[in-house]
Write a protein that holds these residues in place. Structure first.
Motif, PDB file in Angstrom:
ATOM      1  N   ALA A 209       0.803  -1.218   0.000  1.00 58.63           N
ATOM      2  CA  ALA A 209       0.000   0.000   0.000  1.00 58.63           C
ATOM      3  C   ALA A 209       0.840   1.274   0.000  1.00 58.63           C
ATOM      4  O   ALA A 209       0.450   2.274  -0.599  1.00 58.63           O
ATOM      5  N   ALA A 210       1.980   1.255   0.677  1.00 57.18           N
ATOM      6  CA  ALA A 210       2.785   2.471   0.807  1.00 57.18           C
ATOM      7  C   ALA A 210       3.864   2.594  -0.261  1.00 57.18           C
ATOM      8  O   ALA A 210       4.619   3.559  -0.268  1.00 57.18           O
ATOM      9  N   ILE A 211       3.930   1.641  -1.182  1.00 59.62           N
ATOM     10  CA  ILE A 211       4.981   1.644  -2.208  1.00 59.62           C
ATOM     11  C   ILE A 211       4.496   2.423  -3.423  1.00 59.62           C
ATOM     12  O   ILE A 211       3.444   2.117  -3.991  1.00 59.62           O
ATOM     13  N   GLN A 212       5.255   3.430  -3.821  1.00 59.75           N
ATOM     14  CA  GLN A 212       4.857   4.286  -4.937  1.00 59.75           C
ATOM     15  C   GLN A 212       5.064   3.613  -6.282  1.00 59.75           C
ATOM     16  O   GLN A 212       4.255   3.757  -7.195  1.00 59.75           O
ATOM     17  N   ASP A 213       6.145   2.872  -6.424  1.00 55.80           N
ATOM     18  CA  ASP A 213       6.465   2.222  -7.695  1.00 55.80           C
ATOM     19  C   ASP A 213       6.633   0.722  -7.434  1.00 55.80           C
ATOM     20  O   ASP A 213       7.666   0.283  -6.917  1.00 55.80           O
ATOM     21  N   VAL A 218       9.122  -6.637  -6.195  1.00 56.03           N
ATOM     22  CA  VAL A 218       8.354  -6.309  -4.994  1.00 56.03           C
ATOM     23  C   VAL A 218       7.001  -7.015  -5.024  1.00 56.03           C
ATOM     24  O   VAL A 218       6.540  -7.566  -4.013  1.00 56.03           O
ATOM     25  N   LEU A 219       6.367  -7.036  -6.189  1.00 60.87           N
ATOM     26  CA  LEU A 219       5.074  -7.708  -6.317  1.00 60.87           C
ATOM     27  C   LEU A 219       5.204  -9.198  -6.062  1.00 60.87           C
ATOM     28  O   LEU A 219       4.380  -9.808  -5.364  1.00 60.87           O
ATOM     29  N   ASP A 247      -7.712   3.880  -2.087  1.00 60.30           N
ATOM     30  CA  ASP A 247      -8.104   3.677  -3.483  1.00 60.30           C
ATOM     31  C   ASP A 247      -6.927   3.832  -4.440  1.00 60.30           C
ATOM     32  O   ASP A 247      -6.805   3.093  -5.421  1.00 60.30           O
ATOM     33  N   ARG A 248      -6.043   4.779  -4.150  1.00 65.87           N
ATOM     34  CA  ARG A 248      -4.885   4.972  -5.021  1.00 65.87           C
ATOM     35  C   ARG A 248      -3.983   3.744  -5.001  1.00 65.87           C
ATOM     36  O   ARG A 248      -3.507   3.292  -6.046  1.00 65.87           O
ATOM     37  N   ALA A 249      -3.759   3.193  -3.811  1.00 65.90           N
ATOM     38  CA  ALA A 249      -2.921   1.994  -3.708  1.00 65.90           C
ATOM     39  C   ALA A 249      -3.542   0.835  -4.480  1.00 65.90           C
ATOM     40  O   ALA A 249      -2.831   0.083  -5.152  1.00 65.90           O
ATOM     41  N   VAL A 250      -4.869   0.685  -4.397  1.00 70.69           N
ATOM     42  CA  VAL A 250      -5.534  -0.419  -5.105  1.00 70.69           C
ATOM     43  C   VAL A 250      -5.352  -0.288  -6.607  1.00 70.69           C
ATOM     44  O   VAL A 250      -5.085  -1.275  -7.303  1.00 70.69           O
ATOM     45  N   ARG A 251      -5.488   0.928  -7.120  1.00 73.86           N
ATOM     46  CA  ARG A 251      -5.309   1.115  -8.567  1.00 73.86           C
ATOM     47  C   ARG A 251      -3.892   0.736  -8.998  1.00 73.86           C
ATOM     48  O   ARG A 251      -3.689   0.108 -10.033  1.00 73.86           O
ATOM     49  N   LEU A 254      -3.514  -3.185  -8.745  1.00 77.04           N
ATOM     50  CA  LEU A 254      -4.191  -3.893  -9.823  1.00 77.04           C
ATOM     51  C   LEU A 254      -3.489  -3.677 -11.160  1.00 77.04           C
ATOM     52  O   LEU A 254      -3.432  -4.588 -11.996  1.00 77.04           O
ATOM     53  N   HIS A 255      -2.953  -2.476 -11.361  1.00 77.74           N
ATOM     54  CA  HIS A 255      -2.183  -2.237 -12.590  1.00 77.74           C
ATOM     55  C   HIS A 255      -0.957  -3.144 -12.641  1.00 77.74           C
ATOM     56  O   HIS A 255      -0.649  -3.734 -13.684  1.00 77.74           O
ATOM     57  N   ALA A 256      -0.259  -3.262 -11.511  1.00 75.67           N
ATOM     58  CA  ALA A 256       0.921  -4.131 -11.466  1.00 75.67           C
ATOM     59  C   ALA A 256       0.539  -5.590 -11.717  1.00 75.67           C
ATOM     60  O   ALA A 256       1.235  -6.318 -12.427  1.00 75.67           O
ATOM     61  N   LEU A 257      -0.580  -6.025 -11.141  1.00 74.28           N
ATOM     62  CA  LEU A 257      -1.027  -7.411 -11.335  1.00 74.28           C
ATOM     63  C   LEU A 257      -1.451  -7.665 -12.763  1.00 74.28           C
ATOM     64  O   LEU A 257      -1.231  -8.759 -13.300  1.00 74.28           O
ATOM     65  N   ARG A 258      -2.084  -6.685 -13.402  1.00 70.48           N
ATOM     66  CA  ARG A 258      -2.466  -6.822 -14.815  1.00 70.48           C
ATOM     67  C   ARG A 258      -1.260  -7.147 -15.687  1.00 70.48           C
ATOM     68  O   ARG A 258      -1.356  -7.926 -16.630  1.00 70.48           O
TER      69      ARG A 258
END
Length: 417
Positions: A209-213, A218-219, A247-251, A254-258
């Protein structure tokens, strides 16, 4: 050269002023304004699906667009449609906002009130950047396709309707067909995916949640590699830590998981928070699980109306899954469809307490027998939703049958003549 421009403005007066000024720009082809972030992302997705070359060169985002804040929306467009130049239209054109807009991926910033010269300069600059990037990569499709994974959210009309069972079985069905699958537990306070799959874990979604990039490494460290081949991103063991996931962390997650998985199944639970609202809004497919009883159907209607008020998902874009369905019940799928205004999945799930109870108690949902009526129905639902990869042999056989049918019809017609 014609520059296609898509304004995203919620205020009607501002939209008219912006459209009028855009129509005066040489070579500009302004589209009709869209009024909210959900409509903008849906339109861009439809254009990309029809033809990647149909995407506009420039998108103008007004600072008061909603419900997703303007900077978050710009970031989302940049992640999903990276060849589109985005320009922010704002009253505050100071260096602080300019820096934040650039960090979010904007290609420029236009101050209000609008100036023809500034608008022309920013649009021309963003359009030139977009065209140059597409030309540099050789083919627009290689650039604007964005992350290839598909996100499917599963929410419950109320507690106890089978949301987690549905999410787990859909993920298992997609994995069994050979797809790479991530299963995310976004029921942050009371998630049970780990219990259903007998997982002991240390890391959870809170660690991201706190990771910007979020890098692939990391994933990968945050995902639990399950024996079934699923990648599990689990809810925190301490429910209060779920408040750290916004909400920002979730987006971003999910982008990283995509980018790493073909299918991403998200268990959103039954409570609506900013985190799972963001997941529902950005999902490619949204499922709402209900049972055919008055209380659950009322809960489904209440959830659909909530999503509509929050402008995160329209009723007609939601697929309702009917669990514990029997022909004897008075509430049948067509009635649920009319009450909720949604589309009800053709695959209904029968009640199966006796077959489910042993695997749930043992935490071995993956061991549910193939002959189980519940498993067969949920795996059929996965096929209906397109989550299951169809073997090439089956496609060839189906194509051959269709050709054979056409041929036999032609022969019969020939004889009749």
């Amino acid at each position: 050269m014609t520059t296609r421009i898509l304004p995203a403005v919620g205020d009607p007066d501002a939209a008219r002023a912006l459209t009028t000024l855009l129509s005066q720009l040489p070579g500009a082809e302004p589209a009709l304004p869209v009024a909210d972030s959900g409509s903008l992302l849906d339109l861009l997705a439809r254009l990309a699906a029809e033809s990647l070359d149909e995407l506009p060169e420039v998108v103008l985002v007004h600072e008061r667009i909603g419900p997703v804040p303007a900077l978050e929306l710009i970031r989302e467009i940049g992640l999903r449609f990276p060849a589109v130049g985005v320009v922010l239209v704002t009253v505050d054109a100071g260096p602080g906002l300019y820096s934040a807009a650039m960090d979010s991926g904007a290609r420029g910033l236009i101050g209000l009130p609008l100036s023809y010269d500034e608008l022309a300069q920013r649009v021309q600059s963003a359009a030139g950047w977009s065209t140059g990037v597409r030309r540099h990569l050789g083919h627009a499709g290689e650039l604007v396709a964005g992350p290839g994974g598909r996100v499917v959210t599963v929410s419950g009309a109320k507690g106890g309707v089978g949301t987690t069972v549905t999410a787990v079985q859909l993920a298992l069905a997609a994995r069994a067909s050979g797809r790479t699958v991530a299963l995310v537990d976004l029921d942050l306070q009371s998630g049970d995916v780990a219990s259903y799959l007998d997982v002991q874990f240390r890391r959870s979604i809170v660690d991201l949640a706190a990771i910007q990039d979020i890098s692939p490494r990391v994933l990968q460290d945050a995902l639990f590699a399950h024996q079934t081949g699923l990648g599990l991103l689990l809810a925190p063991a301490e429910g209060e830590r779920g408040e750290d996931v916004g909400d920002r962390a979730v987006r971003q997650i999910l982008h990283a998981l995509r980018g790493r998985h073909e299918i991403v199944v998200v268990d959103c639970g039954t409570q609506m928070t900013g985190a799972n609202a963001a997941a529902v809004e950005t999902a490619d497919t949204t499922l709402l699980v209900t049972t055919p009883d008055v209380v659950a159907v009322r809960g489904a209607k209440r959830m659909v109306r909530l999503w509509d008020r929050l402008q995160i998902r329209k009723a007609e874009e939601t697929v309702v899954v009917v669990n514990r369905h029997t022909r004897a019940t008075e509430i049948q799928p067509p009635l649920i469809e009319r009450i909720t205004g949604t589309r009800v999945a053709r695959s209904t799930v029968p009640a199966g307490f006796k077959e489910l109870q042993p695997v749930i108690d043992a935490g071995r949902m993956q061991d549910l027998e193939a002959r189980s009526a519940v498993k067969q129905a949920l795996w059929a639902l996965a096929g209906e939703l397109g989550l299951v990869r169809v073997p090439e042999e089956a496609v060839a056989q189906k194509t051959g049958r269709l050709r054979g049918d056409r041929g036999s019809i032609g022969l019969r017609r020939g004889r009749s003549r």
